[in-house]
Scaffold this active site. Structure first.
Site, PDB file in Angstrom:
ATOM      1  N   LEU A  33      60.200  -0.064  75.285  1.00 51.50           N
ATOM      2  CA  LEU A  33      59.138   0.928  75.090  1.00 51.50           C
ATOM      3  C   LEU A  33      59.358   1.768  73.835  1.00 51.50           C
ATOM      4  O   LEU A  33      60.491   2.096  73.475  1.00 51.50           O
ATOM      5  CB  LEU A  33      59.054   1.836  76.321  1.00 51.50           C
ATOM      6  CG  LEU A  33      58.793   1.097  77.639  1.00 51.50           C
ATOM      7  CD1 LEU A  33      58.841   2.072  78.816  1.00 51.50           C
ATOM      8  CD2 LEU A  33      57.454   0.362  77.617  1.00 51.50           C
ATOM      9  N   GLY A  36      54.247   4.074  70.898  1.00 53.04           N
ATOM     10  CA  GLY A  36      52.917   3.490  71.157  1.00 53.04           C
ATOM     11  C   GLY A  36      52.682   3.393  72.649  1.00 53.04           C
ATOM     12  O   GLY A  36      51.636   3.817  73.175  1.00 53.04           O
ATOM     13  N   HIS A  37      53.679   2.856  73.372  1.00 51.83           N
ATOM     14  CA  HIS A  37      53.562   2.779  74.830  1.00 51.83           C
ATOM     15  C   HIS A  37      53.448   4.183  75.437  1.00 51.83           C
ATOM     16  O   HIS A  37      52.677   4.409  76.372  1.00 51.83           O
ATOM     17  CB  HIS A  37      54.803   2.096  75.422  1.00 51.83           C
ATOM     18  CG  HIS A  37      55.015   0.683  74.983  1.00 51.83           C
ATOM     19  ND1 HIS A  37      56.087   0.293  74.208  1.00 51.83           N
ATOM     20  CD2 HIS A  37      54.304  -0.456  75.217  1.00 51.83           C
ATOM     21  CE1 HIS A  37      56.042  -1.009  73.995  1.00 51.83           C
ATOM     22  NE2 HIS A  37      54.956  -1.495  74.581  1.00 51.83           N
ATOM     23  N   ASP A 147      46.448  -4.080  69.051  1.00 49.95           N
ATOM     24  CA  ASP A 147      46.153  -5.469  69.432  1.00 49.95           C
ATOM     25  C   ASP A 147      44.657  -5.530  69.746  1.00 49.95           C
ATOM     26  O   ASP A 147      44.266  -5.702  70.893  1.00 49.95           O
ATOM     27  CB  ASP A 147      47.004  -5.844  70.640  1.00 49.95           C
ATOM     28  CG  ASP A 147      48.479  -5.673  70.341  1.00 49.95           C
ATOM     29  OD1 ASP A 147      49.016  -6.474  69.576  1.00 49.95           O
ATOM     30  OD2 ASP A 147      49.085  -4.700  70.841  1.00 49.95           O
ATOM     31  N   VAL A 173      49.659   3.948  67.340  1.00 51.93           N
ATOM     32  CA  VAL A 173      50.684   4.920  66.936  1.00 51.93           C
ATOM     33  C   VAL A 173      51.539   4.273  65.844  1.00 51.93           C
ATOM     34  O   VAL A 173      51.918   3.100  65.961  1.00 51.93           O
ATOM     35  CB  VAL A 173      51.567   5.321  68.137  1.00 51.93           C
ATOM     36  CG1 VAL A 173      52.670   6.275  67.705  1.00 51.93           C
ATOM     37  CG2 VAL A 173      50.711   5.955  69.223  1.00 51.93           C
ATOM     38  N   SER A 182      55.897  -1.302  67.102  1.00 58.10           N
ATOM     39  CA  SER A 182      55.875  -2.555  67.840  1.00 58.10           C
ATOM     40  C   SER A 182      57.291  -2.851  68.299  1.00 58.10           C
ATOM     41  O   SER A 182      58.255  -2.544  67.571  1.00 58.10           O
ATOM     42  CB  SER A 182      55.384  -3.683  66.916  1.00 58.10           C
ATOM     43  OG  SER A 182      55.726  -4.935  67.459  1.00 58.10           O
ATOM     44  N   SER A 183      57.413  -3.419  69.497  1.00 58.64           N
ATOM     45  CA  SER A 183      58.760  -3.782  69.983  1.00 58.64           C
ATOM     46  C   SER A 183      59.404  -4.751  69.007  1.00 58.64           C
ATOM     47  O   SER A 183      60.624  -4.773  68.844  1.00 58.64           O
ATOM     48  CB  SER A 183      58.658  -4.428  71.364  1.00 58.64           C
ATOM     49  OG  SER A 183      57.889  -3.612  72.215  1.00 58.64           O
TER      50      SER A 183
END
Ligand code: AMP
Length: 276
Positions: A33, A36-37, A147, A173, A182-183
Protein backbone atom coordinates in the site's frame (compact mmCIF):
# COMPACT_ATOMS: atom_id res chain seq x y z
CA UNK A 1 -8.71 -4.37 12.78
CA UNK A 2 -10.44 -7.60 11.88
CA UNK A 3 -8.58 -9.71 9.31
CA UNK A 4 -10.79 -12.10 7.39
CA UNK A 5 -9.26 -14.76 5.16
CA UNK A 6 -12.24 -17.07 4.62
CA UNK A 7 -14.78 -16.32 1.90
CA UNK A 8 -17.69 -17.64 4.01
CA UNK A 9 -16.69 -15.46 6.96
CA UNK A 10 -16.45 -12.35 4.77
CA UNK A 11 -19.91 -13.05 3.34
CA UNK A 12 -21.36 -13.48 6.81
CA UNK A 13 -19.67 -10.30 8.03
CA UNK A 14 -21.15 -8.33 5.12
CA UNK A 15 -24.60 -9.83 5.69
CA UNK A 16 -24.48 -8.76 9.32
CA UNK A 17 -23.53 -5.21 8.31
CA UNK A 18 -26.46 -5.16 5.91
CA UNK A 19 -28.83 -6.49 8.58
CA UNK A 20 -27.65 -3.62 10.78
CA UNK A 21 -28.51 -1.29 7.85
CA UNK A 22 -24.88 -0.22 7.47
CA UNK A 23 -23.47 0.81 4.09
CA UNK A 24 -20.39 -1.05 2.90
CA UNK A 25 -17.54 0.85 1.24
CA UNK A 26 -15.03 -1.32 -0.55
CA UNK A 27 -11.45 -0.75 -1.71
CA UNK A 28 -9.93 -3.67 -3.63
CA UNK A 29 -6.11 -3.64 -3.85
CA UNK A 30 -3.15 -5.86 -4.55
CA UNK A 31 -1.35 -4.57 -1.44
CA UNK A 32 2.08 -2.97 -0.98
CA UNK A 33 0.00 0.00 0.00
CA UNK A 34 1.02 3.57 -0.76
CA UNK A 35 -0.58 7.01 -0.54
CA UNK A 36 -2.70 6.33 -3.65
CA UNK A 37 -4.39 3.47 -1.82
CA UNK A 38 -4.66 5.64 1.30
CA UNK A 39 -6.60 8.27 -0.66
CA UNK A 40 -9.06 5.59 -1.85
CA UNK A 41 -9.49 4.37 1.72
CA UNK A 42 -10.00 7.89 3.08
CA UNK A 43 -12.66 8.50 0.43
CA UNK A 44 -14.30 5.15 1.22
CA UNK A 45 -14.49 5.91 4.93
CA UNK A 46 -16.74 8.86 4.20
CA UNK A 47 -19.31 6.54 2.59
CA UNK A 48 -19.64 3.64 5.03
CA UNK A 49 -18.06 0.75 6.88
CA UNK A 50 -14.84 0.23 4.97
CA UNK A 51 -13.59 -3.14 3.77
CA UNK A 52 -10.16 -3.20 2.11
CA UNK A 53 -9.07 -6.32 0.25
CA UNK A 54 -5.52 -7.35 -0.54
CA UNK A 55 -5.06 -10.05 -3.14
CA UNK A 56 -2.37 -10.31 -5.79
CA UNK A 57 -4.60 -11.69 -8.48
CA UNK A 58 -2.86 -14.23 -10.71
CA UNK A 59 -5.66 -14.02 -13.28
CA UNK A 60 -4.65 -10.52 -14.34
CA UNK A 61 -0.97 -11.25 -14.99
CA UNK A 62 0.01 -12.52 -18.43
CA UNK A 63 2.75 -15.02 -19.14
CA UNK A 64 6.17 -13.50 -18.49
CA UNK A 65 4.69 -10.66 -16.41
CA UNK A 66 5.72 -9.89 -12.84
CA UNK A 67 3.29 -11.99 -10.76
CA UNK A 68 6.09 -13.74 -8.85
CA UNK A 69 8.10 -10.64 -8.11
CA UNK A 70 5.11 -8.29 -7.55
CA UNK A 71 5.92 -6.48 -4.26
CA UNK A 72 4.16 -7.92 -1.22
CA UNK A 73 4.44 -6.80 2.40
CA UNK A 74 1.40 -7.82 4.37
CA UNK A 75 2.81 -6.85 7.80
CA UNK A 76 3.45 -3.24 6.75
CA UNK A 77 0.09 -3.16 4.93
CA UNK A 78 -1.69 -4.33 8.11
CA UNK A 79 0.01 -1.54 10.06
CA UNK A 80 -1.01 1.10 7.48
CA UNK A 81 -4.61 -0.13 7.54
CA UNK A 82 -4.89 -0.27 11.32
CA UNK A 83 -3.36 3.23 11.60
CA UNK A 84 -6.13 4.35 9.24
CA UNK A 85 -8.67 2.66 11.55
CA UNK A 86 -9.92 0.43 8.75
CA UNK A 87 -12.33 -1.99 10.43
CA UNK A 88 -11.88 -4.98 8.07
CA UNK A 89 -9.11 -6.34 5.89
CA UNK A 90 -10.23 -9.11 3.57
CA UNK A 91 -7.13 -11.13 2.72
CA UNK A 92 -8.33 -14.14 0.77
CA UNK A 93 -6.22 -17.18 -0.11
CA UNK A 94 -5.76 -18.42 -3.66
CA UNK A 95 -8.95 -20.52 -3.37
CA UNK A 96 -10.74 -17.35 -4.49
CA UNK A 97 -9.49 -17.96 -8.03
CA UNK A 98 -8.67 -21.68 -8.12
CA UNK A 99 -10.90 -23.84 -10.31
CA UNK A 100 -12.56 -20.83 -11.95
CA UNK A 101 -14.34 -21.81 -15.16
CA UNK A 102 -16.39 -18.65 -15.65
CA UNK A 103 -14.84 -15.34 -16.62
CA UNK A 104 -16.08 -11.80 -17.21
CA UNK A 105 -14.98 -10.26 -20.50
CA UNK A 106 -15.67 -7.03 -22.27
CA UNK A 107 -14.43 -7.89 -25.77
CA UNK A 108 -14.75 -4.34 -27.12
CA UNK A 109 -13.01 -2.34 -24.37
CA UNK A 110 -10.46 -5.06 -23.60
CA UNK A 111 -9.05 -4.81 -27.11
CA UNK A 112 -8.02 -1.18 -26.71
CA UNK A 113 -5.06 0.56 -25.05
CA UNK A 114 -3.79 -1.68 -22.24
CA UNK A 115 -5.77 -4.58 -23.70
CA UNK A 116 -3.63 -4.58 -26.84
CA UNK A 117 -0.48 -5.05 -24.79
CA UNK A 118 -1.89 -7.25 -22.01
CA UNK A 119 -4.51 -9.37 -23.80
CA UNK A 120 -5.91 -11.33 -20.82
CA UNK A 121 -5.37 -8.59 -18.23
CA UNK A 122 -8.87 -7.12 -18.08
CA UNK A 123 -10.55 -10.51 -18.14
CA UNK A 124 -8.56 -11.22 -14.97
CA UNK A 125 -9.38 -7.85 -13.43
CA UNK A 126 -13.11 -7.99 -14.16
CA UNK A 127 -13.37 -11.58 -12.97
CA UNK A 128 -11.66 -10.92 -9.62
CA UNK A 129 -13.61 -7.70 -9.06
CA UNK A 130 -16.89 -9.50 -9.78
CA UNK A 131 -15.90 -12.29 -7.37
CA UNK A 132 -14.99 -9.74 -4.70
CA UNK A 133 -18.26 -7.87 -5.26
CA UNK A 134 -20.20 -11.15 -4.84
CA UNK A 135 -18.44 -11.82 -1.54
CA UNK A 136 -18.28 -8.32 -0.03
CA UNK A 137 -21.56 -7.01 -1.52
CA UNK A 138 -20.45 -3.38 -1.32
CA UNK A 139 -22.74 -0.38 -1.73
CA UNK A 140 -19.77 1.72 -2.91
CA UNK A 141 -16.48 0.66 -4.50
CA UNK A 142 -13.49 2.93 -5.09
CA UNK A 143 -11.07 2.82 -8.02
CA UNK A 144 -8.15 5.05 -8.94
CA UNK A 145 -8.20 7.17 -12.07
CA UNK A 146 -4.54 6.31 -12.61
CA UNK A 147 -5.89 3.06 -14.05
CA UNK A 148 -8.53 4.88 -16.08
CA UNK A 149 -9.34 2.01 -18.45
CA UNK A 150 -9.78 -0.32 -15.47
CA UNK A 151 -12.15 2.17 -13.83
CA UNK A 152 -14.15 2.55 -17.07
CA UNK A 153 -14.43 -1.22 -17.56
CA UNK A 154 -15.52 -1.86 -13.98
CA UNK A 155 -18.10 0.91 -14.17
CA UNK A 156 -19.47 -0.60 -17.39
CA UNK A 157 -19.53 -4.08 -15.83
CA UNK A 158 -21.54 -2.74 -12.88
CA UNK A 159 -24.02 -1.14 -15.31
CA UNK A 160 -24.23 -4.17 -17.62
CA UNK A 161 -24.99 -6.53 -14.71
CA UNK A 162 -27.26 -4.12 -12.80
CA UNK A 163 -25.02 -4.45 -9.75
CA UNK A 164 -26.13 -2.65 -6.61
CA UNK A 165 -22.79 -0.93 -6.25
CA UNK A 166 -21.82 2.63 -7.07
CA UNK A 167 -18.37 2.82 -8.65
CA UNK A 168 -16.55 5.90 -7.40
CA UNK A 169 -13.41 7.29 -9.11
CA UNK A 170 -10.55 8.74 -7.07
CA UNK A 171 -7.95 11.22 -8.36
CA UNK A 172 -4.41 10.03 -8.99
CA UNK A 173 -1.99 10.60 -6.13
CA UNK A 174 1.51 11.56 -7.22
CA UNK A 175 4.94 11.71 -5.69
CA UNK A 176 6.45 15.19 -5.36
CA UNK A 177 8.24 14.67 -8.67
CA UNK A 178 4.87 14.14 -10.38
CA UNK A 179 5.26 10.40 -10.94
CA UNK A 180 1.99 8.57 -10.25
CA UNK A 181 2.29 6.43 -7.14
CA UNK A 182 2.33 2.74 -7.90
CA UNK A 183 3.39 -0.41 -6.06
CA UNK A 184 5.58 -1.11 -9.08
CA UNK A 185 7.58 2.12 -8.51
CA UNK A 186 9.60 0.02 -6.06
CA UNK A 187 11.19 -1.53 -9.16
CA UNK A 188 12.82 1.85 -9.95
CA UNK A 189 15.93 3.11 -8.17
CA UNK A 190 16.41 6.83 -7.33
CA UNK A 191 17.84 7.73 -10.73
CA UNK A 192 15.12 5.70 -12.47
CA UNK A 193 12.41 7.57 -10.57
CA UNK A 194 14.04 10.87 -11.46
CA UNK A 195 13.95 10.02 -15.18
CA UNK A 196 10.46 8.51 -14.97
CA UNK A 197 9.14 11.76 -13.51
CA UNK A 198 9.53 13.26 -17.00
CA UNK A 199 6.56 11.11 -18.09
CA UNK A 200 3.95 13.20 -16.26
CA UNK A 201 5.76 16.45 -17.07
CA UNK A 202 5.38 15.64 -20.76
CA UNK A 203 1.66 14.97 -20.25
CA UNK A 204 1.34 18.31 -18.43
CA UNK A 205 3.12 20.17 -21.22
CA UNK A 206 0.80 18.55 -23.74
CA UNK A 207 -2.24 19.52 -21.73
CA UNK A 208 -0.89 23.12 -21.81
CA UNK A 209 -0.55 22.92 -25.59
CA UNK A 210 -4.20 21.86 -25.72
CA UNK A 211 -5.16 24.77 -23.45
CA UNK A 212 -3.27 27.15 -25.71
CA UNK A 213 -5.30 26.03 -28.70
CA UNK A 214 -3.69 22.93 -30.25
CA UNK A 215 -6.67 20.61 -30.75
CA UNK A 216 -5.36 18.12 -33.32
CA UNK A 217 -5.23 14.71 -31.59
CA UNK A 218 -2.60 13.58 -34.07
CA UNK A 219 -0.31 16.56 -33.35
CA UNK A 220 -0.78 16.31 -29.59
CA UNK A 221 -0.08 12.56 -29.43
CA UNK A 222 2.79 13.01 -31.91
CA UNK A 223 4.34 15.58 -29.57
CA UNK A 224 4.03 13.22 -26.59
CA UNK A 225 5.61 10.31 -28.48
CA UNK A 226 8.51 12.47 -29.69
CA UNK A 227 9.23 13.81 -26.19
CA UNK A 228 8.97 10.36 -24.57
CA UNK A 229 11.41 8.86 -27.06
CA UNK A 230 13.82 11.77 -26.48
CA UNK A 231 13.89 10.83 -22.78
CA UNK A 232 14.75 7.23 -23.63
CA UNK A 233 11.34 5.70 -22.89
CA UNK A 234 9.89 2.91 -25.01
CA UNK A 235 6.35 3.85 -25.95
CA UNK A 236 3.57 1.23 -25.90
CA UNK A 237 0.79 3.64 -26.75
CA UNK A 238 -0.24 7.29 -26.57
CA UNK A 239 -3.88 8.02 -27.36
CA UNK A 240 -6.45 10.73 -26.90
CA UNK A 241 -9.93 9.34 -26.33
CA UNK A 242 -13.28 10.50 -25.08
CA UNK A 243 -14.19 9.42 -21.55
CA UNK A 244 -15.80 6.25 -22.98
CA UNK A 245 -12.41 5.39 -24.51
CA UNK A 246 -13.29 5.90 -28.15
CA UNK A 247 -10.15 6.96 -29.95
CA UNK A 248 -9.98 10.47 -31.35
CA UNK A 249 -8.69 10.70 -34.89
CA UNK A 250 -9.54 14.36 -35.32
CA UNK A 251 -9.85 17.14 -32.78
CA UNK A 252 -9.52 16.70 -29.05
CA UNK A 253 -12.24 18.31 -26.94
CA UNK A 254 -12.58 19.48 -23.36
CA UNK A 255 -13.08 16.47 -21.10
CA UNK A 256 -11.13 14.09 -23.35
CA UNK A 257 -8.36 12.07 -21.83
CA UNK A 258 -4.79 11.51 -22.96
CA UNK A 259 -3.60 8.03 -21.96
CA UNK A 260 -0.13 6.59 -22.31
CA UNK A 261 1.94 3.55 -21.39
CA UNK A 262 5.71 3.46 -21.50
CA UNK A 263 8.51 1.11 -20.58
CA UNK A 264 11.67 2.27 -18.90
CA UNK A 265 14.48 -0.09 -17.84
CA UNK A 266 12.04 -2.99 -18.06
CA UNK A 267 9.45 -1.26 -15.82
CA UNK A 268 6.06 -0.54 -17.35
CA UNK A 269 4.37 2.73 -16.33
CA UNK A 270 0.92 4.02 -17.25
CA UNK A 271 -0.49 7.48 -16.71
CA UNK A 272 -3.10 9.83 -18.09
CA UNK A 273 -4.31 13.40 -17.97
CA UNK A 274 -7.69 14.97 -18.67
CA UNK A 275 -7.67 17.75 -21.26
CA UNK A 276 -9.57 20.87 -20.30
P1 AMP B 1 -3.47 -1.91 -7.10
O1 AMP B 1 -3.13 -2.31 -5.70
O2 AMP B 1 -2.31 -1.36 -7.87
O3 AMP B 1 -4.24 -2.97 -7.84
O4 AMP B 1 -4.46 -0.68 -6.99
C1 AMP B 1 -5.62 -0.73 -6.20
C2 AMP B 1 -6.44 0.50 -6.45
O5 AMP B 1 -5.67 1.67 -6.13
C3 AMP B 1 -6.86 0.66 -7.92
O6 AMP B 1 -8.18 1.17 -7.96
C4 AMP B 1 -5.88 1.68 -8.44
O7 AMP B 1 -6.37 2.43 -9.54
C5 AMP B 1 -5.70 2.56 -7.22
N1 AMP B 1 -4.44 3.30 -7.30
C6 AMP B 1 -3.21 2.81 -7.56
N2 AMP B 1 -2.31 3.80 -7.62
C7 AMP B 1 -2.98 4.96 -7.40
C8 AMP B 1 -2.61 6.33 -7.34
N3 AMP B 1 -1.36 6.74 -7.52
N4 AMP B 1 -3.58 7.25 -7.09
C9 AMP B 1 -4.87 6.86 -6.90
N5 AMP B 1 -5.28 5.58 -6.94
C10 AMP B 1 -4.35 4.64 -7.19
Amino acid sequence: MKIITEIAEMKEFSHNLKKAEKKISFVPTMGKLHDGHVKLIESAKRYGETVVSIFVNPLQFGQGEDFDKYPRDIKIDEKILSDLAVPVLFYPASDIVENTDTFIVNPEYSKKLEGLFRPSHFQGVLTIVMKLFCIVEPDFAFFGLKDYQQFALIKKMAEDFFLNVKIIPVETVREESGIAMSSRNTYLDGAGKETASAFYKILLTTSDLFKKGEKSAEKLTGFVIKELIKKGFKVDYVEITDSALNRKYSDAENGDILLAAIRYKGVRLIDNIFLS
